[in-house]
Design an enzyme around this catalytic site. Structure first.
Site, PDB file in Angstrom:
ATOM      1  N   ASP A  52       0.823  -1.206   0.000  1.00 40.10           N
ATOM      2  CA  ASP A  52       0.000   0.000   0.000  1.00 40.10           C
ATOM      3  C   ASP A  52       0.859   1.260   0.000  1.00 40.10           C
ATOM      4  O   ASP A  52       2.072   1.210   0.227  1.00 40.10           O
ATOM      5  CB  ASP A  52      -0.914   0.015   1.226  1.00 40.10           C
ATOM      6  N   LYS A  74      -3.849   3.083  -2.323  1.00 41.72           N
ATOM      7  CA  LYS A  74      -5.133   3.769  -2.438  1.00 41.72           C
ATOM      8  C   LYS A  74      -5.065   4.994  -1.541  1.00 41.72           C
ATOM      9  O   LYS A  74      -4.948   4.873  -0.330  1.00 41.72           O
ATOM     10  CB  LYS A  74      -6.289   2.866  -2.014  1.00 41.72           C
ATOM     11  N   MET A 189      -9.037   8.635   8.836  1.00 43.83           N
ATOM     12  CA  MET A 189      -9.451   9.223   7.551  1.00 43.83           C
ATOM     13  C   MET A 189     -10.559  10.265   7.726  1.00 43.83           C
ATOM     14  O   MET A 189     -11.541  10.289   6.991  1.00 43.83           O
ATOM     15  CB  MET A 189      -9.896   8.116   6.592  1.00 43.83           C
TER      16      MET A 189
END
Length: 285
Positions: A52, A74, A189
């Site tokens: 990642d 991502k 997030m």
């Protein structure tokens, strides 16, 4: 790191990594030393590493010289690999007889979509192994001197994500219940939608002067910490140019940073307030 200079692991009955296995490993919040020994073992044995965006490059340097790297990052608001394509690539590599390490930031099962990938692999008949990692919501806050639990403050902590599959603030979250039910909220997030999240929590009854901290690039050399309040968090985050990736923590445990900002104290700075909760340190029971 080369094969001529391997990392020596202590003697142990390490798990086998046979061809065709996909091993999901959490790389931790960033600092390479927070990778687990089992994760390091998998890293050294893998034929292919699918990693990642938040996996620190220094960790990848510990692979074998002949190990193939594939990026599958991502990042919100940026061009990213589709989850379906990542899962299908893992299946393809497994069926080619590769030892596949799926290396994910933090813990693969904590807002890391590791559960989705594992389910897809199992449904395709691909053998898997899972090694957890230190989640940023715990380890990242610890590096900032913020314990997610403190018995003078909270008997519960709730982890939540700041956006859902649509990229919007999660519609399924019961904000009034969250506001009432947990003394400490740890948000992953959440930076993009912080104004909406703050408004929802304020409307649900959380106090505007409640302590809130934002930890950006947790555990890394460029880590930044903003101590603020729920009512001013959105304004202060913008004024201080706080950026993702970041962890947001809401609750009185944030005050503990005044006493146990250990990184600052290692540099010779005294604690700002040894008793930020005003109750004295417990030494018994």
């Amino acid at each position: 790191m080369t094969d001529d200079d391997p990392i020596s692991l202590p003697a142990h009955d390490w798990p086998e990594f046979p061809p065709g296995l996909v091993w999901l490993v959490g790389a931790g919040p960033g600092e390479p030393g927070l990778l687990t020994l089992q994760g390091l073992h998998a890293l050294r044995a893998a034929d292919v590493i699918v990693h990642d965006a938040l996996v620190d490059g220094r960790i990848l340097e510990w692979r074998r010289a002949d190990t193939q790297l594939e990026y599958a990052g991502k990042r919100g608001g940026k061009p990213s690999a589709r989850q379906r394509d990542i899962s299908h690539r893992l299946i393809e590599l497994s069926r080619d007889g590769q030892r596949v390490l799926r290396l994910k930031g933090g813990d693969p099962f904590v807002f890391g979509r590791g559960g989705e990938e594992a389910q897809t692999l199992v449904q395709a008949g691909v053998p898997i192994r899972v090694t957890p990692g230190i989640s940023a919501g715990i380890g990242g806050l610890a590096y900032a001197g913020i314990p997610v639990t403190h018995r003078d403050v909270n008997q519960a902590v709730t982890f939540l994500t700041g956006h859902d599959q649509t990229g919007l603030t999660p519609a399924a979250l019961d904000w009034p219940a969250l506001a009432r039910g947990s003394q400490v909220l740890v948000m992953y997030m959440a930076m993009k939608h912080l104004p909406k999240i703050a408004d929802a929590l304020l409307a649900a009854g959380r106090r505007p002067d409640e302590p809130l901290a934002i930890v950006s690039n947790a555990t890394l050399p460029g880590m930044r910490v903003l101590e603020t309040t729920l009512g001013t968090a959105s304004h202060d985050a913008e004024a201080q140019s706080m950026e993702a990736p970041a962890i947001v923590c809401l609750g009185r445990v944030v005050l503990m940073r005044q006493a146990i900002d250990w990184m600052s104290q290692l540099q010779g700075n005294p604690p700002r307030n040894p008793d930020p909760l005003g109750g004295g340190a417990r030494t018994t029971g």
